[in-house]
Write a protein that holds these residues in place. Structure first.
Motif, PDB file in Angstrom:
ATOM      1  N   ASP A  28      54.641  19.300  53.403  1.00 19.52           N
ATOM      2  CA  ASP A  28      53.676  18.348  53.435  1.00 19.52           C
ATOM      3  C   ASP A  28      52.291  18.811  52.661  1.00 19.52           C
ATOM      4  O   ASP A  28      52.363  20.314  53.261  1.00 19.52           O
ATOM      5  CB  ASP A  28      53.328  17.760  54.767  1.00 19.52           C
ATOM      6  CG  ASP A  28      54.371  16.726  55.223  1.00 19.52           C
ATOM      7  OD1 ASP A  28      55.091  16.090  54.426  1.00 19.52           O
ATOM      8  OD2 ASP A  28      54.330  16.175  56.512  1.00 19.52           O
ATOM      9  N   SER A  29      51.554  18.144  52.389  1.00 16.59           N
ATOM     10  CA  SER A  29      50.231  18.730  52.261  1.00 16.59           C
ATOM     11  C   SER A  29      49.235  18.597  53.466  1.00 16.59           C
ATOM     12  O   SER A  29      49.534  17.786  54.081  1.00 16.59           O
ATOM     13  CB  SER A  29      49.473  17.764  51.018  1.00 16.59           C
ATOM     14  OG  SER A  29      50.165  17.996  49.740  1.00 16.59           O
ATOM     15  N   THR A  41      49.028  24.141  61.798  1.00 18.89           N
ATOM     16  CA  THR A  41      47.888  23.014  61.178  1.00 18.89           C
ATOM     17  C   THR A  41      46.488  23.527  61.635  1.00 18.89           C
ATOM     18  O   THR A  41      45.436  23.290  60.789  1.00 18.89           O
ATOM     19  CB  THR A  41      48.389  21.550  61.655  1.00 18.89           C
ATOM     20  OG1 THR A  41      49.635  21.331  61.330  1.00 18.89           O
ATOM     21  CG2 THR A  41      47.563  20.664  60.988  1.00 18.89           C
ATOM     22  N   VAL A  66      53.328  17.544  61.238  1.00 16.06           N
ATOM     23  CA  VAL A  66      53.333  17.733  59.877  1.00 16.06           C
ATOM     24  C   VAL A  66      54.670  18.385  59.453  1.00 16.06           C
ATOM     25  O   VAL A  66      55.137  19.533  60.318  1.00 16.06           O
ATOM     26  CB  VAL A  66      52.441  18.974  59.512  1.00 16.06           C
ATOM     27  CG1 VAL A  66      52.387  19.517  58.102  1.00 16.06           C
ATOM     28  CG2 VAL A  66      50.872  18.462  59.745  1.00 16.06           C
ATOM     29  N   TYR A  67      55.253  17.945  58.465  1.00 15.94           N
ATOM     30  CA  TYR A  67      56.617  18.362  58.293  1.00 15.94           C
ATOM     31  C   TYR A  67      56.512  19.429  57.048  1.00 15.94           C
ATOM     32  O   TYR A  67      55.527  19.033  56.165  1.00 15.94           O
ATOM     33  CB  TYR A  67      57.698  17.202  57.901  1.00 15.94           C
ATOM     34  CG  TYR A  67      58.148  16.559  59.073  1.00 15.94           C
ATOM     35  CD1 TYR A  67      59.193  17.192  59.884  1.00 15.94           C
ATOM     36  CD2 TYR A  67      57.334  15.221  59.324  1.00 15.94           C
ATOM     37  CE1 TYR A  67      59.293  16.387  61.036  1.00 15.94           C
ATOM     38  CE2 TYR A  67      57.725  14.744  60.589  1.00 15.94           C
ATOM     39  CZ  TYR A  67      58.670  15.072  61.131  1.00 15.94           C
ATOM     40  OH  TYR A  67      59.281  14.575  62.618  1.00 15.94           O
ATOM     41  N   THR A 110      47.815  14.370  56.152  1.00 14.66           N
ATOM     42  CA  THR A 110      48.964  14.770  55.163  1.00 14.66           C
ATOM     43  C   THR A 110      48.784  13.914  54.161  1.00 14.66           C
ATOM     44  O   THR A 110      47.799  12.837  54.073  1.00 14.66           O
ATOM     45  CB  THR A 110      50.456  14.766  55.816  1.00 14.66           C
ATOM     46  OG1 THR A 110      50.639  13.564  55.920  1.00 14.66           O
ATOM     47  CG2 THR A 110      50.371  15.334  57.044  1.00 14.66           C
ATOM     48  N   GLN A 111      49.660  14.205  52.693  1.00 14.30           N
ATOM     49  CA  GLN A 111      49.471  13.449  51.700  1.00 14.30           C
ATOM     50  C   GLN A 111      49.959  12.061  51.844  1.00 14.30           C
ATOM     51  O   GLN A 111      49.558  10.963  51.450  1.00 14.30           O
ATOM     52  CB  GLN A 111      50.593  14.003  50.479  1.00 14.30           C
ATOM     53  CG  GLN A 111      52.055  13.585  50.727  1.00 14.30           C
ATOM     54  CD  GLN A 111      52.694  14.485  51.848  1.00 14.30           C
ATOM     55  OE1 GLN A 111      51.796  15.483  52.315  1.00 14.30           O
ATOM     56  NE2 GLN A 111      53.883  14.544  52.286  1.00 14.30           N
ATOM     57  N   LYS A 112      50.681  11.681  53.172  1.00 15.94           N
ATOM     58  CA  LYS A 112      51.051  10.399  53.479  1.00 15.94           C
ATOM     59  C   LYS A 112      49.932   9.561  54.053  1.00 15.94           C
ATOM     60  O   LYS A 112      49.963   8.313  54.441  1.00 15.94           O
ATOM     61  CB  LYS A 112      52.323  10.324  54.400  1.00 15.94           C
ATOM     62  CG  LYS A 112      53.382  11.021  54.022  1.00 15.94           C
ATOM     63  CD  LYS A 112      54.992  10.962  54.916  1.00 15.94           C
ATOM     64  CE  LYS A 112      54.533  11.658  56.272  1.00 15.94           C
ATOM     65  NZ  LYS A 112      55.209  13.149  55.943  1.00 15.94           N
TER      66      LYS A 112
END
Length: 283
Positions: free
Chosen positions: A246-247, A211, A242-243, A266-268
């Motif tokens: 993921d963005s 990351t 980060v999985y 992330t996108q979340k």
């Protein structure tokens, strides 16, 4: 090599003998691909006919190995180890292949009660002099309470209350961690589902330093025009997983000439790299 020592303030100043390190074009190209470089936009970093140029965050690769040599002299449970913060400082661009000497040392040891925090520095030099320095803090759960000082917390970096100057979005691939571990970070928690569950995670997740590499690429392209010679330093704190799939969304605020703050989500919307600061040479 002396026997491993228990965690205490006495560890400060403990250092390794000089460690010889080498790397080649294949190493730096693999690293570039592992942190998301795309041949269309970043050909200089993945194609030997264009250099290859070396991403500044490649510094973490030898830094990690030297950190391992330092921590090999310390008694602790590897399963309780978390990477807290990471900083790199570049004295000049890293050559595409090279030989250098690295010395690792323990810069600080703090007793946080339930955990111990150990700061490890790695200084790398070649025939032309200092090349780069890495610094990491290691957070060792359940290792506090040895009677050391708590340490002072650095003042928090405050994100400006305005829209970021730049937003860079990348998507991680299913094989991102499997690729990144080939750069040298073979911790099974990033690939083995059983090991990840044993560590308390639902499934394998991306290396924090991967990351960090994605964020470093975002800083390099948007603050330095893609030129590693303009990249001076980058620091940040790992704050969430980060999985794969993921963005990675890097938000960048220029705060003064040659300085910027970054926050990586992330996108979340969860922040995965916080307290992130970049120093660069303005044009």
């Amino acid at each position: 090599m002396s026997m491993a020592q228990p965690i205490s303030a006495d560890l400060v100043g403990l250092s390794t003998d000089p460690i010889d390190i080498t790397w080649n074009e294949k190493d730096v190209q693999l690293y570039a691909l592992a942190v998301g470089c795309k041949p269309e936009q970043e050909l200089d970093f993945v194609y030997e006919a264009r250099g290859p140029k070396v991403l500044p965050t490649f510094a973490v690769i030898p830094g990690l190995n030297v950190m391992g040599a330092v921590m090999g002299q310390v008694q602790f449970n590897l399963a309780m180890l978390l990477h807290g913060e990471q900083k790199i400082t570049l004295h000049r661009p890293i050559p595409a292949s090279g030989k250098a000497t690295a010395v690792g040392s323990i810069a600080e040891v703090w007793d946080k009660g339930k955990a111990a925090v150990i700061g490890v520095e790695c200084a790398v030099s070649d025939d032309e002099g200092p090349l780069f320095t890495t610094y990491a803090t290691l957070f060792i759960r359940a290792a506090g309470g040895f009677g050391g000082e708590r340490g002072v917390s650095a003042p928090a970096l405050i994100i400006p209350e305005r829209d970021p100057d730049v937003v860079v979005e990348d998507v991680t691939r299913a094989e991102q961690a499997a690729l990144y571990r080939l750069t040298g970070d073979r911790n099974p928690i990033h690939i083995d589902p059983n090991f990840a569950k044993f560590g308390g995670f639902e499934r394998p997740f991306l290396h924090g330093l991967c990351t960090y590499g994605f964020a470093g690429r975002a800083a390099l392209s948007s603050l330095c025009g893609g030129d590693p010679a303009r990249f001076v330093s980058m620091s940040g704190r790992f704050s969430d997983q980060v999985y794969m799939g993921d963005s990675i969304i890097t938000r960048i605020w220029k705060t003064e000439p040659g300085m910027a703050l970054m926050q990586v989500e992330t996108q979340k919307g969860n922040v995965v790299l916080s307290q992130c600061q970049v120093e660069f040479r303005p044009e």
